[in-house]
Design a protein around this motif. Structure first.
Motif, PDB file in Angstrom:
ATOM      1  N   LEU A 156     -16.238  -0.507  12.180  1.00  0.00           N
ATOM      2  CA  LEU A 156     -15.785   0.691  12.043  1.00  0.00           C
ATOM      3  C   LEU A 156     -15.116   0.776  10.547  1.00  0.00           C
ATOM      4  O   LEU A 156     -14.527   1.985  10.381  1.00  0.00           O
ATOM      5  N   TYR A 157     -15.216  -0.240   9.840  1.00  0.00           N
ATOM      6  CA  TYR A 157     -14.404  -0.078   8.577  1.00  0.00           C
ATOM      7  C   TYR A 157     -13.287   0.437   8.597  1.00  0.00           C
ATOM      8  O   TYR A 157     -12.855   1.301   7.744  1.00  0.00           O
ATOM      9  N   VAL A 158     -12.199  -0.177   9.514  1.00  0.00           N
ATOM     10  CA  VAL A 158     -11.170   0.363   9.477  1.00  0.00           C
ATOM     11  C   VAL A 158     -10.167  -0.050   8.389  1.00  0.00           C
ATOM     12  O   VAL A 158      -9.458   1.013   7.997  1.00  0.00           O
ATOM     13  N   GLU A 159     -10.170  -1.066   7.957  1.00  0.00           N
ATOM     14  CA  GLU A 159      -9.353  -1.415   6.676  1.00  0.00           C
ATOM     15  C   GLU A 159      -9.854  -0.398   5.497  1.00  0.00           C
ATOM     16  O   GLU A 159      -9.106  -0.101   4.582  1.00  0.00           O
ATOM     17  N   LYS A 160     -11.225  -0.359   5.256  1.00  0.00           N
ATOM     18  CA  LYS A 160     -11.720   0.587   4.198  1.00  0.00           C
ATOM     19  C   LYS A 160     -11.012   1.761   4.292  1.00  0.00           C
ATOM     20  O   LYS A 160     -10.768   2.427   3.284  1.00  0.00           O
ATOM     21  N   GLY A 161     -11.215   2.526   5.518  1.00  0.00           N
ATOM     22  CA  GLY A 161     -10.673   3.796   5.750  1.00  0.00           C
ATOM     23  C   GLY A 161      -9.229   3.927   5.398  1.00  0.00           C
ATOM     24  O   GLY A 161      -8.617   5.013   4.805  1.00  0.00           O
ATOM     25  N   ILE A 162      -8.443   3.058   5.935  1.00  0.00           N
ATOM     26  CA  ILE A 162      -6.987   3.019   5.488  1.00  0.00           C
ATOM     27  C   ILE A 162      -6.859   2.817   3.936  1.00  0.00           C
ATOM     28  O   ILE A 162      -5.670   3.458   3.517  1.00  0.00           O
ATOM     29  N   GLY A 163      -7.664   1.965   3.443  1.00  0.00           N
ATOM     30  CA  GLY A 163      -7.377   1.669   1.982  1.00  0.00           C
ATOM     31  C   GLY A 163      -7.701   3.100   1.117  1.00  0.00           C
ATOM     32  O   GLY A 163      -6.971   3.423   0.358  1.00  0.00           O
ATOM     33  N   LYS A 164      -8.772   3.819   1.649  1.00  0.00           N
ATOM     34  CA  LYS A 164      -8.915   5.333   0.914  1.00  0.00           C
ATOM     35  C   LYS A 164      -7.906   6.209   1.131  1.00  0.00           C
ATOM     36  O   LYS A 164      -7.459   6.842   0.296  1.00  0.00           O
ATOM     37  N   ALA A 165      -7.284   6.202   2.502  1.00  0.00           N
ATOM     38  CA  ALA A 165      -6.098   6.989   2.613  1.00  0.00           C
ATOM     39  C   ALA A 165      -4.989   6.574   1.762  1.00  0.00           C
ATOM     40  O   ALA A 165      -4.142   7.367   1.400  1.00  0.00           O
ATOM     41  N   VAL A 218      -1.704  -1.506   2.507  1.00  0.00           N
ATOM     42  CA  VAL A 218      -2.469  -1.578   3.750  1.00  0.00           C
ATOM     43  C   VAL A 218      -1.710  -2.643   4.507  1.00  0.00           C
ATOM     44  O   VAL A 218      -1.270  -2.542   5.553  1.00  0.00           O
ATOM     45  N   ALA A 219      -1.284  -3.643   3.839  1.00  0.00           N
ATOM     46  CA  ALA A 219      -0.385  -4.514   4.857  1.00  0.00           C
ATOM     47  C   ALA A 219       0.868  -4.186   5.106  1.00  0.00           C
ATOM     48  O   ALA A 219       1.246  -4.582   6.302  1.00  0.00           O
ATOM     49  N   ILE A 220       1.532  -3.292   4.572  1.00  0.00           N
ATOM     50  CA  ILE A 220       3.070  -2.917   5.109  1.00  0.00           C
ATOM     51  C   ILE A 220       2.597  -1.697   5.847  1.00  0.00           C
ATOM     52  O   ILE A 220       3.608  -1.465   6.863  1.00  0.00           O
ATOM     53  N   LEU A 221       1.722  -1.022   5.683  1.00  0.00           N
ATOM     54  CA  LEU A 221       1.332   0.156   6.775  1.00  0.00           C
ATOM     55  C   LEU A 221       1.051  -0.437   8.067  1.00  0.00           C
ATOM     56  O   LEU A 221       1.694  -0.212   9.204  1.00  0.00           O
ATOM     57  N   VAL A 222       0.530  -1.535   8.320  1.00  0.00           N
ATOM     58  CA  VAL A 222       0.318  -2.286   9.445  1.00  0.00           C
ATOM     59  C   VAL A 222       1.563  -2.858   9.965  1.00  0.00           C
ATOM     60  O   VAL A 222       1.889  -2.834  11.028  1.00  0.00           O
ATOM     61  N   LEU A 223       2.508  -3.586   9.050  1.00  0.00           N
ATOM     62  CA  LEU A 223       3.507  -4.107   9.353  1.00  0.00           C
ATOM     63  C   LEU A 223       4.491  -3.153   9.927  1.00  0.00           C
ATOM     64  O   LEU A 223       5.160  -3.314  10.799  1.00  0.00           O
ATOM     65  N   PHE A 224       4.586  -1.944   9.373  1.00  0.00           N
ATOM     66  CA  PHE A 224       5.367  -0.833   9.924  1.00  0.00           C
ATOM     67  C   PHE A 224       5.081  -0.140  11.177  1.00  0.00           C
ATOM     68  O   PHE A 224       5.805  -0.109  12.144  1.00  0.00           O
ATOM     69  N   CYS A 225       3.756   0.133  11.430  1.00  0.00           N
ATOM     70  CA  CYS A 225       3.290   0.998  12.429  1.00  0.00           C
ATOM     71  C   CYS A 225       2.815   0.029  13.365  1.00  0.00           C
ATOM     72  O   CYS A 225       2.347   0.808  14.628  1.00  0.00           O
ATOM     73  N   LYS A 279      -3.674 -15.787   1.760  1.00  0.00           N
ATOM     74  CA  LYS A 279      -4.839 -15.410   2.300  1.00  0.00           C
ATOM     75  C   LYS A 279      -4.869 -14.055   2.661  1.00  0.00           C
ATOM     76  O   LYS A 279      -3.935 -13.567   3.340  1.00  0.00           O
ATOM     77  N   LEU A 280      -6.041 -13.201   2.026  1.00  0.00           N
ATOM     78  CA  LEU A 280      -5.887 -11.860   2.117  1.00  0.00           C
ATOM     79  C   LEU A 280      -6.581 -11.483   3.719  1.00  0.00           C
ATOM     80  O   LEU A 280      -7.933 -11.177   3.437  1.00  0.00           O
ATOM     81  N   PHE A 281      -6.000 -11.651   4.698  1.00  0.00           N
ATOM     82  CA  PHE A 281      -6.686 -11.309   5.951  1.00  0.00           C
ATOM     83  C   PHE A 281      -6.933 -10.001   5.958  1.00  0.00           C
ATOM     84  O   PHE A 281      -6.207  -9.120   5.755  1.00  0.00           O
ATOM     85  N   PRO A 282      -8.085  -9.494   6.627  1.00  0.00           N
ATOM     86  CA  PRO A 282      -8.268  -7.831   6.816  1.00  0.00           C
ATOM     87  C   PRO A 282      -7.506  -7.441   8.024  1.00  0.00           C
ATOM     88  O   PRO A 282      -7.984  -7.387   9.210  1.00  0.00           O
ATOM     89  N   VAL A 283      -6.063  -7.479   7.828  1.00  0.00           N
ATOM     90  CA  VAL A 283      -5.259  -7.239   9.065  1.00  0.00           C
ATOM     91  C   VAL A 283      -5.459  -5.805   9.678  1.00  0.00           C
ATOM     92  O   VAL A 283      -5.201  -5.875  11.058  1.00  0.00           O
ATOM     93  N   ALA A 284      -5.897  -4.865   8.972  1.00  0.00           N
ATOM     94  CA  ALA A 284      -5.943  -3.611   9.768  1.00  0.00           C
ATOM     95  C   ALA A 284      -7.379  -3.484  10.546  1.00  0.00           C
ATOM     96  O   ALA A 284      -7.551  -2.840  11.526  1.00  0.00           O
ATOM     97  N   ASN A 285      -8.359  -4.311  10.322  1.00  0.00           N
ATOM     98  CA  ASN A 285      -9.488  -4.523  11.071  1.00  0.00           C
ATOM     99  C   ASN A 285      -9.130  -5.452  12.269  1.00  0.00           C
ATOM    100  O   ASN A 285      -9.819  -5.402  13.245  1.00  0.00           O
ATOM    101  N   MET A 286      -8.021  -6.142  12.356  1.00  0.00           N
ATOM    102  CA  MET A 286      -7.564  -6.855  13.493  1.00  0.00           C
ATOM    103  C   MET A 286      -7.017  -5.907  14.753  1.00  0.00           C
ATOM    104  O   MET A 286      -6.815  -6.189  15.946  1.00  0.00           O
TER     105      MET A 286
END
Length: 238
Positions: free
Chosen positions: A73-82, A110-117, A212-219
């Motif tokens: 679904l390209y979740v992280e890519k979408g969050i990156g564009k946002a 992206v990392a802190i967005l996941v961390l907060f939300c 390590k740059l894990f794709p955390v948003a995709n998880m």
């Protein structure tokens, strides 16, 4: 009446504002060191959540399938564009954060967005308030988020304040859904949910520390899958 999500969102806005205003006065070496420290804290909090696990196979399956869904679904890519759009919009009205490239900004945002939300504390705290009316768990998260927003706003600038919007929307939504979710959950399901959130927090901490740059948003879809998987594992196998 819900209180916690709005207090939490206000803390992010105020912390982001204070950090952005103080950013130019803080030496670059300090701004570089502080995110590393918080990344370490994120790893520690994640480990604390992981050890509560009841059915690790269900958690592993949820994380793997969730990551596959997130990639498709390209979740992280979408969050990156946002994140890029947010930075451009904020910079129209407020000064841009100096000394950080577009790629560095996107990776950290992206990392802190996941961390907060998407932290286990925030999700469980919102559900807990929605079910019981007690915002105490979100108040604890509010204190942590206030200082976290200050730290990262020294690096990313005023754009950190924008995270308050999705944070409030997610927490209010979870609080409203909690009336239907909480009664059908078991302690084992909640423990496995916390474990999944903990693994994502560990990956986020490693990413913030540039280990390590894990794709955390995709998880993140794994958080949706883990409770049903935990229930099925307990029912059919456990």
């Amino acid at each position: 009446m819900l209180i916690g999500p709005y207090v939490n969102g206000a803390a992010v806005v105020i912390g982001g504002l204070l950090g952005a205003l103080a950013g130019s006065k803080i030496p670059h070496r300090v701004k570089s060191a502080l995110p590393l420290t918080f990344g370490l804290c994120s790893i520690g909090l994640g480990i604390n959540l992981v050890i509560k696990v009841q059915f690790m196979p269900a958690v592993v399956l949820a994380i793997i399938l969730g990551a596959v869904i997130g990639e498709l679904l390209y979740v992280e890519k979408g969050i990156g564009k946002a994140a890029s759009s947010t930075r451009g919009l904020v910079n129209r009205f407020l000064p841009a954060a100096p000394g950080i490239s577009h790629d560095e900004f996107t990776e950290t945002f992206v990392a802190i967005l996941v961390l907060f939300c998407a932290s286990g504390t925030g999700i469980f705290g919102a559900m807990h308030e929605g079910m019981t009316g007690d915002p105490s768990i979100l108040y604890i998260k509010t204190v942590l988020d206030f200082f976290t927003a200050i730290i990262f706003a020294t690096l990313l600038g005023y754009a950190v304040m924008a995270i308050a919007l999705p944070l409030v929307i997610i927490q209010v939504g979870l609080a409203l859904l909690a009336v239907f979710i909480i009664p059908i959950t078991t302690p084992a399901m909640m423990a496995d949910f916390s474990c999944t959130g903990g693994l994502i927090m560990i990956a986020t901490g490693l990413r913030i520390c540039n280990i390590k740059l894990f794709p955390v948003a995709n998880m993140l879809p794994g958080l949706v899958l883990v409770m049903p998987f935990s229930y099925l594992w307990a029912t059919l196998i456990g």
